[in-house]
Design an enzyme around this catalytic site. Structure first.
Site, PDB file in Angstrom:
ATOM      1  N   GLU A  64      10.153  17.526  13.602  1.00 47.47           N
ATOM      2  CA  GLU A  64      10.510  17.259  12.204  1.00 47.47           C
ATOM      3  C   GLU A  64       9.724  18.213  11.291  1.00 47.47           C
ATOM      4  O   GLU A  64       8.492  18.196  11.288  1.00 47.47           O
ATOM      5  CB  GLU A  64      10.168  15.803  11.855  1.00 47.47           C
ATOM      6  CG  GLU A  64      10.633  15.415  10.468  1.00 47.47           C
ATOM      7  CD  GLU A  64      10.279  13.975  10.099  1.00 47.47           C
ATOM      8  OE1 GLU A  64       9.154  13.540  10.382  1.00 47.47           O
ATOM      9  OE2 GLU A  64      11.139  13.301   9.501  1.00 47.47           O
ATOM     10  N   CYS A  66      13.900  11.441   5.602  1.00 47.94           N
ATOM     11  CA  CYS A  66      13.956  11.155   7.040  1.00 47.94           C
ATOM     12  C   CYS A  66      15.357  11.418   7.563  1.00 47.94           C
ATOM     13  O   CYS A  66      15.553  11.781   8.710  1.00 47.94           O
ATOM     14  CB  CYS A  66      13.568   9.710   7.294  1.00 47.94           C
ATOM     15  SG  CYS A  66      14.577   8.555   6.382  1.00 47.94           S
ATOM     16  N   GLU A  79      10.186   2.347  10.241  1.00 48.73           N
ATOM     17  CA  GLU A  79      11.205   3.365   9.929  1.00 48.73           C
ATOM     18  C   GLU A  79      10.469   4.695   9.980  1.00 48.73           C
ATOM     19  O   GLU A  79       9.526   4.896   9.210  1.00 48.73           O
ATOM     20  CB  GLU A  79      11.769   3.167   8.528  1.00 48.73           C
ATOM     21  CG  GLU A  79      12.476   1.842   8.331  1.00 48.73           C
ATOM     22  CD  GLU A  79      12.901   1.635   6.879  1.00 48.73           C
ATOM     23  OE1 GLU A  79      14.011   1.159   6.671  1.00 48.73           O
ATOM     24  OE2 GLU A  79      12.120   1.957   5.976  1.00 48.73           O
ATOM     25  N   LYS A 116       0.855  -1.191   0.000  1.00 49.25           N
ATOM     26  CA  LYS A 116       0.000   0.000   0.000  1.00 49.25           C
ATOM     27  C   LYS A 116       0.890   1.239   0.000  1.00 49.25           C
ATOM     28  O   LYS A 116       1.452   1.645   1.005  1.00 49.25           O
ATOM     29  CB  LYS A 116      -0.935   0.043   1.215  1.00 49.25           C
ATOM     30  CG  LYS A 116      -2.102   0.982   0.924  1.00 49.25           C
ATOM     31  CD  LYS A 116      -2.599   1.786   2.090  1.00 49.25           C
ATOM     32  CE  LYS A 116      -1.691   2.820   2.625  1.00 49.25           C
ATOM     33  NZ  LYS A 116      -1.386   3.949   1.722  1.00 49.25           N
TER      34      LYS A 116
END
Ligand code: NAD
Length: 421
Positions: free
Chosen positions: A383, A285, A251, A177
């Site tokens: 972030e 990331c 992750e 997905k």
């Protein structure tokens, strides 16, 4: 632009379905008048059928000998290599990164697939000594069953490949997905795996968002979940999967520091900083989002950083002169602007950028930005996932390490110094 629209469908049990259903319409982030792909926004029922197809295909696939499974993945790697340029151009059109970055990503996916293919000949176990006479003790590796591969939009070729290729070679079946922001690249990648010779149902694709995603997380037939994405969603997935003891790989996000000490080679440190902070428009990331610099060299670093930032050419990723593409969508752009506006309100100083660049009205562009902040500012702790670098001055290495370590994230970090001790 006049480029062709990609008709994305779901692949369930070897059949493409709902090709061109426009539950989701993906627009080119560099030019929102270019509709890249309509794709289905899959329901929980679509996901359930894909899961059942993966479960039905599992036993024959686990009995396929591992070197044969590896050969199919190797063939997929070769097919992707033969289409590297086409897939890289599509990736730029759909996700926005500049074409050289897209080529690098596709190359990385090929490398990972080749590595995983080799596992078909290396899936060994161990023999172990035992204190009981006439007992032979050994370990063997077995597939776990149908697994879900849930991926983000920022590496829409490499991440699905680094989930699917090892899972398949090890004898698992997969429901993939992808992010609803990158259905076209995901479709191309899955088509390539299918063309390489995977039997029906071994790899399934469902487009869509949380609706299809949460069915994959909670369905009892899914034995493992490999997720890459935001920390918030990853934590929710971990908790849901734990309730039924499904295996999980996560992750997630980062707030990565680059420490620059007074003895560092400043040219090399700043060169690295510019690539790490603004490469892929900061939407990685592993992007550096905090420069933590010893006060003694802070001014020199800041000057070089500003000079390097000024040289970045923002624009559509398919133009050869452009060195930084747009953000992936309107929402991401709004988020990034919000972070910088709140930082200003909290007293941080924008050193360069902090605005949308002039003359680029058709896409989601933001100027590469450096903000002089204190470690407690929100922008230095959360972030941002955009081209924004927090610049933090510190007195010495002890303070640098304290600042580096006092955020909730941990992913990657670097220190620039000539003193390896
Ligand atoms: P996201 O968490 O919003 O979405 C990731 C995937 O999860 C998408 O496919 C999404 O549709 C799906 N999803 C969302 N809600 C779900 C739910 N309730 N149940 C199941 N699936 C659900 O992340 P994103 O915006 O696509 O990606 C950006 C994030 O990914 C950033 O935080 C970035 O740091 C992280 N990331 C991490 C790595 C790494 O290797 N650590 C690599 C790339 C990106």
């Amino acid at each position: 632009m006049g480029e062709k629209t990609i008709q994305c469908g779901n692949l369930i049990g070897g059949k493409w379905e709902q090709r061109g259903a426009n539950g989701i319409t993906r627009l080119n982030p560099a030019n929102v008048r270019d509709a890249v792909a309509p794709a289905p926004d899959s329901s929980a029922e679509d996901a359930r059928r894909a899961i059942q197809a993966a479960a039905d295909a599992f036993h024959p696939w686990r009995r396929t000998v591992p070197p044969e499974r590896g050969k199919i993945v190797l063939r997929a790697a070769q097919l992707l290599e033969s289409r590297l340029e086409e897939v890289a151009q599509l990736l730029t059109r759909e996700e926005g990164k500049i074409v050289s970055e897209s080529r690098g990503e596709v190359k990385r996916a090929i490398d990972i697939m080749e590595y995983a293919a080799g596992m078909g000949r290396r899936l060994g176990g161990q023999t172990l000594p035992t204190e009981v006479p006439n007992v032979f003790c050994f370990t063997t590796r077995q597939p776990i069953g149908p697994v879900a591969a849930i991926s983000p939009w920022n590496f829409p070729v490499a991440i699905p490949c680094w989930k699917m290729a090892p899972a398949l070679v090890c004898g698992n079946t997969v429901v993939c997905k992808p992010s609803p922001l990158t259905p076209a690249t995901a479709t191309r990648v899955v088509e390539i795996f299918e063309e390489a010779g995977l039997p029906p149902g071994v790899l399934n694709l469902v487009h869509g968002g949380a609706q299809a995603g949460s069915e994959l997380i909670n369905h009892p037939l899914i034995r493992g979940i490999s997720f890459t994405g935001s920390t918030k969603v990853g934590m929710a997935i971990h908790m849901a999967a734990a309730r039924r003891l499904a295996k999980v790989q996560l992750e997630m996000g980062g707030k990565n520091p680059q420490i620059i000490l007074r003895d560092a080679d400043l040219d090399s440190a700043v060169k690295s900083l510019l690539t790490a902070a603004f490469g892929a428009t900061g939407q990685r990331c592993s992007a550096t989002s905090r420069a933590i610099v010893e006060r003694k060299v802070a001014r020199q670093v800041a000057e070089r950083l500003v000079e390097g930032t000024k040289a970045i050419r923002v624009g559509p990723g398919d133009r050869p002169e452009v060195t930084m593409g747009p953000l992936v969508d309107e929402l991401r752009l709004r988020d990034v602007k919000g972070f910088v506006d709140r930082a200003r309100a909290q007293g941080a100083a924008v050193v360069i950028g902090g605005c949308e660049p002039e003359g680029l009205r058709d896409g989601h562009y933001y100027a590469p930005t450096v903000v002089d902040v204190r470690p407690e500012h929100e922008i230095a702790r959360e972030e941002v996932f955009g081209p924004v670098l927090s610049f933090i001055e510190v007195d010495d290495i002890e303070e640098a390490l304290t600042v580096a370590n006092t955020v909730d994230y941990g992913l990657c970090a670097s220190i620039f110094t000539k003193d390896i001790g």
